[in-house]
Design an enzyme around this catalytic site. Structure first.
Site, PDB file in Angstrom:
ATOM      1  N   CYS A 105       7.498  -3.226 -47.105  1.00  0.00           N
ATOM      2  CA  CYS A 105       7.032  -3.249 -48.486  1.00  0.00           C
ATOM      3  C   CYS A 105       7.972  -4.101 -49.347  1.00  0.00           C
ATOM      4  CB  CYS A 105       6.895  -1.816 -49.006  1.00  0.00           C
ATOM      5  SG  CYS A 105       5.837  -1.660 -50.464  1.00  0.00           S
ATOM      6  N   HIS A 129       3.961   1.265 -44.464  1.00  0.00           N
ATOM      7  CA  HIS A 129       5.210   2.013 -44.285  1.00  0.00           C
ATOM      8  C   HIS A 129       5.238   2.795 -42.971  1.00  0.00           C
ATOM      9  CE1 HIS A 129       6.961   1.646 -48.415  1.00  0.00           C
ATOM     10  NE2 HIS A 129       5.687   1.409 -48.734  1.00  0.00           N
ATOM     11  N   GLU A 153       7.773   4.130 -41.622  1.00  0.00           N
ATOM     12  CA  GLU A 153       8.726   5.235 -41.767  1.00  0.00           C
ATOM     13  C   GLU A 153       8.080   6.463 -42.400  1.00  0.00           C
ATOM     14  OE1 GLU A 153       8.872   3.299 -45.776  1.00  0.00           O
ATOM     15  OE2 GLU A 153       8.570   2.656 -43.694  1.00  0.00           O
TER      16      GLU A 153
END
Length: 228
Positions: A86, A195, A197
């Site tokens: 991002c 994302h 994560e």
């Protein structure tokens, strides 16, 4: 394996990155502030999402001049894995570590939702844990994720198989050719808007992102076993 999680003023996904590596994989991870003068002690570098320096001027435009970015460039040139997610992707673009630029979403609105990605290239140190063509679910959260590059750059990305992830089905931001993630020619710097994560635990809606971090560790260990 030891990861550096870079923290800029305005970063807000650094904790997620740390959690993915430290708690889910059991690898070493440390927060590294933007004014750090060395990354020599780390095996990989993670640039998290957020709003570095408030995203003034352009997303990532100020962060590229942070002192630590000189060290990120050195790490990339040394062949260490560098992942920008991002805002981290935007910073890699601004720093010239990846080609192209990021524009505002076509809708001119911030989007935050789950999206489907297609694995276009599973022969990288970041995507080797996926099957070629596999469709995975990863969340996005951005206002400027509309990837753009000129025709010459796009042709080079395709020729070198540098497009790692594309949006499958819905393109949430208008990104050129549905591009969601690209890698550098050397193959050790990946930038992506979704994302991973935030997708490392089924309790949080899915764990498709965990394979990406596992891929980094597996490839690094195999490479170092050969070099040992």
């Amino acid at each position: 394996m030891k990861f550096a999680v870079i923290v800029f003023p305005g970063s807000n996904c650094d904790i997620d990155m740390y959690h993915a590596v430290k708690d889910e994989l059991g690898e070493e991870a440390e927060y590294v502030w933007h004014d750090a003068e060395s990354l020599e002690d780390y095996d990989a570098v993670l640039l998290p999402g957020g709003f570095s320096y408030g995203d003034y001027l352009r997303s990532g435009a100020i962060a590229q001049f942070s002192n630590v970015m000189k060290e990120v460039v050195k790490a990339a040139e040394a062949g260490k894995p560098v992942l920008g997610v991002c805002n981290g992707f935007q910073i890699l673009l601004e720093a010239g570590l990846l080609p192209g630029a990021m524009r505002r979403n076509e809708s001119l609105k911030f989007i935050c939702k789950q999206v489907e990605l297609k694995v276009e290239n599973n022969e990288t140190m970041f995507s080797a844990g996926y099957d070629q063509g596999e469709v995975i679910t990863i969340p996005v959260a951005h206002g400027e994720g509309n990837y753009y590059c000129d025709e010459e750059t796009l042709s080079r990305l395709k020729t070198n198989n540098q497009i790692v992830f594309t949006y499958e089905g819905e393109n949430p931001n208008g990104s050129l050719e549905n591009i969601a993630g690209i890698i550098n020619e050397q193959g050790n710097v990946l930038g992506m808007m979704p994302h991973p994560e935030r997708a490392v635990d089924e309790l949080l809606g899915g764990a498709d992102g965990l394979k990406l971090f596992k891929s980094i560790v597996k490839q690094w260990r195999e490479a170092n076993a050969v070099n040992a």
